[in-house]
Design an enzyme around this catalytic site. Sequence first.
Site, PDB file in Angstrom:
ATOM      1  N   SER A 193      11.422   9.766   7.982  1.00  0.00           N
ATOM      2  CA  SER A 193      10.354  10.763   8.066  1.00  0.00           C
ATOM      3  C   SER A 193      10.998  12.052   8.549  1.00  0.00           C
ATOM      4  O   SER A 193      12.096  12.025   9.135  1.00  0.00           O
ATOM      5  CB  SER A 193       9.307  10.297   9.079  1.00  0.00           C
ATOM      6  OG  SER A 193       8.538  11.383   9.555  1.00  0.00           O
ATOM      7  N   SER A 227       0.829  -1.216   0.000  1.00  0.00           N
ATOM      8  CA  SER A 227       0.000   0.000   0.000  1.00  0.00           C
ATOM      9  C   SER A 227       0.856   1.256   0.000  1.00  0.00           C
ATOM     10  O   SER A 227       2.082   1.178   0.113  1.00  0.00           O
ATOM     11  CB  SER A 227      -0.941  -0.003   1.215  1.00  0.00           C
ATOM     12  OG  SER A 227      -0.183   0.178   2.388  1.00  0.00           O
ATOM     13  N   LEU A 276       3.064   4.432  -0.141  1.00  0.00           N
ATOM     14  CA  LEU A 276       4.306   4.787  -0.826  1.00  0.00           C
ATOM     15  C   LEU A 276       4.983   3.561  -1.453  1.00  0.00           C
ATOM     16  O   LEU A 276       5.506   3.634  -2.571  1.00  0.00           O
ATOM     17  CB  LEU A 276       5.258   5.477   0.173  1.00  0.00           C
ATOM     18  CG  LEU A 276       6.620   5.867  -0.368  1.00  0.00           C
ATOM     19  CD1 LEU A 276       6.508   6.797  -1.571  1.00  0.00           C
ATOM     20  CD2 LEU A 276       7.461   6.530   0.723  1.00  0.00           C
ATOM     21  N   LYS A 298      12.148   6.492  14.019  1.00  0.00           N
ATOM     22  CA  LYS A 298      12.677   7.164  12.817  1.00  0.00           C
ATOM     23  C   LYS A 298      14.022   7.840  13.110  1.00  0.00           C
ATOM     24  O   LYS A 298      14.899   7.874  12.248  1.00  0.00           O
ATOM     25  CB  LYS A 298      11.661   8.170  12.271  1.00  0.00           C
ATOM     26  CG  LYS A 298      10.370   7.523  11.754  1.00  0.00           C
ATOM     27  CD  LYS A 298      10.639   6.584  10.578  1.00  0.00           C
ATOM     28  CE  LYS A 298       9.366   6.034   9.963  1.00  0.00           C
ATOM     29  NZ  LYS A 298       9.601   5.123   8.836  1.00  0.00           N
ATOM     30  N   THR A 358      -1.543   8.610   2.470  1.00  0.00           N
ATOM     31  CA  THR A 358      -1.610   7.134   2.472  1.00  0.00           C
ATOM     32  C   THR A 358      -2.495   6.706   3.647  1.00  0.00           C
ATOM     33  O   THR A 358      -3.114   7.544   4.299  1.00  0.00           O
ATOM     34  CB  THR A 358      -0.209   6.521   2.685  1.00  0.00           C
ATOM     35  OG1 THR A 358       0.211   6.855   4.027  1.00  0.00           O
ATOM     36  CG2 THR A 358       0.804   7.044   1.700  1.00  0.00           C
ATOM     37  N   TYR A 412       7.003   6.424  17.379  1.00  0.00           N
ATOM     38  CA  TYR A 412       7.241   6.583  15.928  1.00  0.00           C
ATOM     39  C   TYR A 412       8.482   7.436  15.689  1.00  0.00           C
ATOM     40  O   TYR A 412       9.387   7.067  14.933  1.00  0.00           O
ATOM     41  CB  TYR A 412       6.007   7.219  15.292  1.00  0.00           C
ATOM     42  CG  TYR A 412       6.113   7.441  13.793  1.00  0.00           C
ATOM     43  CD1 TYR A 412       6.115   6.357  12.907  1.00  0.00           C
ATOM     44  CD2 TYR A 412       6.183   8.724  13.255  1.00  0.00           C
ATOM     45  CE1 TYR A 412       6.193   6.560  11.535  1.00  0.00           C
ATOM     46  CE2 TYR A 412       6.261   8.932  11.892  1.00  0.00           C
ATOM     47  CZ  TYR A 412       6.263   7.845  11.026  1.00  0.00           C
ATOM     48  OH  TYR A 412       6.339   8.053   9.658  1.00  0.00           O
TER      49      TYR A 412
HETATM   50  N1  LIG Z   1       2.205   8.708   5.142  1.00  0.00           N
HETATM   51  C1  LIG Z   1       2.984   9.616   5.705  1.00  0.00           C
HETATM   52  O1  LIG Z   1       2.535  10.712   6.076  1.00  0.00           O
HETATM   53  C2  LIG Z   1       4.435   9.357   5.849  1.00  0.00           C
HETATM   54  C3  LIG Z   1       4.967   8.086   5.755  1.00  0.00           C
HETATM   55  N2  LIG Z   1       6.304   7.889   5.943  1.00  0.00           N
HETATM   56  C4  LIG Z   1       6.856   6.543   5.908  1.00  0.00           C
HETATM   57  O2  LIG Z   1       6.562   5.919   4.678  1.00  0.00           O
HETATM   58  C5  LIG Z   1       6.591   4.513   4.849  1.00  0.00           C
HETATM   59  C6  LIG Z   1       5.409   3.887   4.136  1.00  0.00           C
HETATM   60  O3  LIG Z   1       4.224   4.203   4.824  1.00  0.00           O
HETATM   61  P1  LIG Z   1       2.855   4.601   4.087  1.00  0.00           P
HETATM   62  O4  LIG Z   1       2.858   4.100   2.715  1.00  0.00           O
HETATM   63  O5  LIG Z   1       2.648   6.032   4.340  1.00  0.00           O
HETATM   64  O6  LIG Z   1       1.804   3.826   5.003  1.00  0.00           O
HETATM   65  P2  LIG Z   1       0.867   2.560   4.732  1.00  0.00           P
HETATM   66  O7  LIG Z   1       0.214   2.264   6.030  1.00  0.00           O
HETATM   67  O8  LIG Z   1       0.017   2.792   3.541  1.00  0.00           O
HETATM   68  O9  LIG Z   1       1.890   1.410   4.370  1.00  0.00           O
HETATM   69  C7  LIG Z   1       2.653   0.773   5.336  1.00  0.00           C
HETATM   70  C8  LIG Z   1       3.232  -0.506   4.755  1.00  0.00           C
HETATM   71  O10 LIG Z   1       4.059  -1.114   5.742  1.00  0.00           O
HETATM   72  C9  LIG Z   1       3.739  -2.496   5.839  1.00  0.00           C
HETATM   73  N3  LIG Z   1       3.883  -2.958   7.203  1.00  0.00           N
HETATM   74  C10 LIG Z   1       3.344  -2.414   8.334  1.00  0.00           C
HETATM   75  N4  LIG Z   1       3.662  -3.144   9.396  1.00  0.00           N
HETATM   76  C11 LIG Z   1       4.405  -4.185   8.952  1.00  0.00           C
HETATM   77  C12 LIG Z   1       5.022  -5.297   9.574  1.00  0.00           C
HETATM   78  N5  LIG Z   1       4.942  -5.503  10.890  1.00  0.00           N
HETATM   79  N6  LIG Z   1       5.699  -6.169   8.802  1.00  0.00           N
HETATM   80  C13 LIG Z   1       5.791  -5.989   7.476  1.00  0.00           C
HETATM   81  N7  LIG Z   1       5.237  -4.959   6.819  1.00  0.00           N
HETATM   82  C14 LIG Z   1       4.545  -4.072   7.553  1.00  0.00           C
HETATM   83  C15 LIG Z   1       2.292  -2.600   5.399  1.00  0.00           C
HETATM   84  O11 LIG Z   1       2.116  -3.867   4.796  1.00  0.00           O
HETATM   85  P3  LIG Z   1       1.014  -4.950   5.266  1.00  0.00           P
HETATM   86  O12 LIG Z   1       0.091  -4.242   6.239  1.00  0.00           O
HETATM   87  O13 LIG Z   1       0.355  -5.372   4.002  1.00  0.00           O
HETATM   88  O14 LIG Z   1       1.818  -6.008   5.865  1.00  0.00           O
HETATM   89  C16 LIG Z   1       2.167  -1.502   4.360  1.00  0.00           C
HETATM   90  O15 LIG Z   1       2.467  -1.990   3.090  1.00  0.00           O
HETATM   91  C17 LIG Z   1       6.621   4.276   6.360  1.00  0.00           C
HETATM   92  O16 LIG Z   1       7.920   3.917   6.756  1.00  0.00           O
HETATM   93  C18 LIG Z   1       6.243   5.622   6.940  1.00  0.00           C
HETATM   94  O17 LIG Z   1       6.781   5.818   8.212  1.00  0.00           O
HETATM   95  C19 LIG Z   1       7.166   8.916   6.181  1.00  0.00           C
HETATM   96  C20 LIG Z   1       6.695  10.183   6.263  1.00  0.00           C
HETATM   97  C21 LIG Z   1       5.301  10.513   6.115  1.00  0.00           C
HETATM   98  C1  LIG Z   2       9.049  31.541  15.050  1.00  0.00           C
HETATM   99  C2  LIG Z   2       8.950  30.644  13.871  1.00  0.00           C
HETATM  100  C3  LIG Z   2       7.838  29.654  13.998  1.00  0.00           C
HETATM  101  C4  LIG Z   2       8.115  28.472  13.162  1.00  0.00           C
HETATM  102  C5  LIG Z   2       7.242  27.349  13.558  1.00  0.00           C
HETATM  103  C6  LIG Z   2       7.863  26.060  13.240  1.00  0.00           C
HETATM  104  C7  LIG Z   2       7.175  24.927  13.985  1.00  0.00           C
HETATM  105  C8  LIG Z   2       6.375  24.103  13.035  1.00  0.00           C
HETATM  106  C9  LIG Z   2       6.218  22.717  13.551  1.00  0.00           C
HETATM  107  C10 LIG Z   2       6.113  21.823  12.381  1.00  0.00           C
HETATM  108  C11 LIG Z   2       5.972  20.410  12.797  1.00  0.00           C
HETATM  109  C12 LIG Z   2       5.971  19.592  11.560  1.00  0.00           C
HETATM  110  C13 LIG Z   2       5.640  18.180  11.829  1.00  0.00           C
HETATM  111  C14 LIG Z   2       5.699  17.407  10.552  1.00  0.00           C
HETATM  112  C15 LIG Z   2       5.435  15.987  10.813  1.00  0.00           C
HETATM  113  C16 LIG Z   2       5.504  15.176   9.576  1.00  0.00           C
HETATM  114  O1  LIG Z   2       5.474  15.653   8.480  1.00  0.00           O
HETATM  115  O2  LIG Z   2       5.615  13.855   9.785  1.00  0.00           O
HETATM  116  C17 LIG Z   2       5.626  12.978   8.686  1.00  0.00           C
HETATM  117  C18 LIG Z   2       5.154  11.654   9.166  1.00  0.00           C
HETATM  118  O3  LIG Z   2       5.936  10.740   9.315  1.00  0.00           O
HETATM  119  C19 LIG Z   2       3.719  11.566   9.462  1.00  0.00           C
HETATM  120  O4  LIG Z   2       3.415  10.573  10.392  1.00  0.00           O
HETATM  121  P1  LIG Z   2       2.145  10.764  11.367  1.00  0.00           P
HETATM  122  O5  LIG Z   2       1.877   9.399  11.875  1.00  0.00           O
HETATM  123  O6  LIG Z   2       2.564  11.700  12.442  1.00  0.00           O
HETATM  124  O7  LIG Z   2       1.010  11.298  10.541  1.00  0.00           O
END
Ligand SMILES: NC(=O)C1=CN([C@@H]2O[C@H](COP(=O)(O)OP(=O)(O)OC[C@H]3O[C@@H](n4cnc5c(N)ncnc54)[C@H](OP(=O)(O)O)[C@@H]3O)[C@@H](O)[C@H]2O)C=CC1
Ligand SMILES: CCCCCCCCCCCCCCCC(=O)OCC(=O)COP(=O)(O)O
Length: 322
Positions: A191, A59, A61, A208, A239, A204
């Site tokens: 992340s 799923s 990314l 990371k 996602t 989390y």
């Molecule tokens: N979405 C976001 O906002 C962000 C995502 N990321 C990172 O991107 C990556 C992909 O996540 P994303 O696509 O967003 O999320 P999804 O939840 O869509 O995908 C997560 C994937 O990880 C797999 N997974 C989860 N747990 C396990 C496990 N225990 N063993 C094996 N596989 C597992 C799932 O496969 P299945 O369940 O089929 O096993 C799934 O394919 C992650 O590392 C996430 O931290 C980074 C920044 C932001």
């Molecule tokens: C005086 C200047 C003020 C400037 C303010 C800056 C402070 C802003 C804070 C911004 C926080 C950003 C957080 C971003 C988090 C993010 O993008 O995470 C990505 C992920 O991995 C998402 O995972 P989640 O499970 O948290 O949805």
Amino acid sequence: MMMMMMTSTTCRKMEGALAALTPLLLGGFGLMALCRLVQRLRLKNRVRDRVVVITGASSGLGRECARLFHQAGARLVLCGRERSSLQELAQELTESAHGELKTYTPCIVTFDLSDVDKVAMAGSEILRQCGHVDILINNAGVSYRGNIMDTHVSVQKQIMETNYFGPVALTQAILQSMVSRHSGHIVAISSIQGKISIPYRSAYSASKHAMQAYFDCLRAEVERFGLQVTVVSPGYIRTNLSINAITGDGSKYGVMDKTTATGWDPAEVARAVLTAVNHRQKEVVLAGLLPILATYIRLLCPSLFFRLMAARARKEPAVKAE
Ligand SMILES: NC(=O)C1=CN([C@@H]2O[C@H](COP(=O)(O)OP(=O)(O)OC[C@H]3O[C@@H](n4cnc5c(N)ncnc54)[C@H](OP(=O)(O)O)[C@@H]3O)[C@@H](O)[C@H]2O)C=CC1
Ligand SMILES: CCCCCCCCCCCCCCCC(=O)OCC(=O)COP(=O)(O)O
């Protein structure tokens, strides 16, 4: 009459200006097209005919990376926990229209990243099936919502096992083969939370940060063997990550957060991953201005960052109500 005269004079002036500008504009567009052509000719395809392992391919990314790397001619190994969703993806890829590049039917290997013994066995299985791995994309991950006080240690461990020890075990299982061949590229999808810690994401964010540290260390250690390491740190991506996140008692969060729903298009992030592989980039940060600013504030003015995060913690609930 006066009006018509003015209009026709203005028109003539505009025509004159346009005539003078045309060669400039054409020159500009021509130059831009030439730059793009040079860029395309320079772009290497380091993925074609290569064995590319993608974890979390079922799923989000991972799925988009699978689509893109398949189109680029990679020999994919799709990993996840559930065979059926990976089979469906493999079929979709095999049936999709191809360009002039040769494409390959993907292999499937299923395992749970939170079980390091199974991960090591899966690594051996991948090497047995494919002979070697050219590119390993450690993408799979799970997020978390909760405050530290109400979070069971088992939840902290579970997130670390999936997001950190799982990728570490898979990398370890494949690394020796890459070192022996003096070739290989390992990608870690971290992340922006691998660089800054925000409230109610302890497990989390810690996983990371650990990932960032491990893969930075690995990059330094394996450079002499000709291996590449890329850490990708995206902001929010559209996602199911928030829906699949777990809470302090281990239950599923199950909510599509607004931040996630309005995040980056996963296909765009997948393109950045492909570019990073093709250009052998060591680090990619894909986030908006505020998160990037926050990483600088954390580095240059930590006390301000701590105040901002404490204010954020006071304002936001640990787990949003549905
Ligand atoms: N979405 C976001 O906002 C962000 C995502 N990321 C990172 O991107 C990556 C992909 O996540 P994303 O696509 O967003 O999320 P999804 O939840 O869509 O995908 C997560 C994937 O990880 C797999 N997974 C989860 N747990 C396990 C496990 N225990 N063993 C094996 N596989 C597992 C799932 O496969 P299945 O369940 O089929 O096993 C799934 O394919 C992650 O590392 C996430 O931290 C980074 C920044 C932001
Ligand atoms: C005086 C200047 C003020 C400037 C303010 C800056 C402070 C802003 C804070 C911004 C926080 C950003 C957080 C971003 C988090 C993010 O993008 O995470 C990505 C992920 O991995 C998402 O995972 P989640 O499970 O948290 O949805």
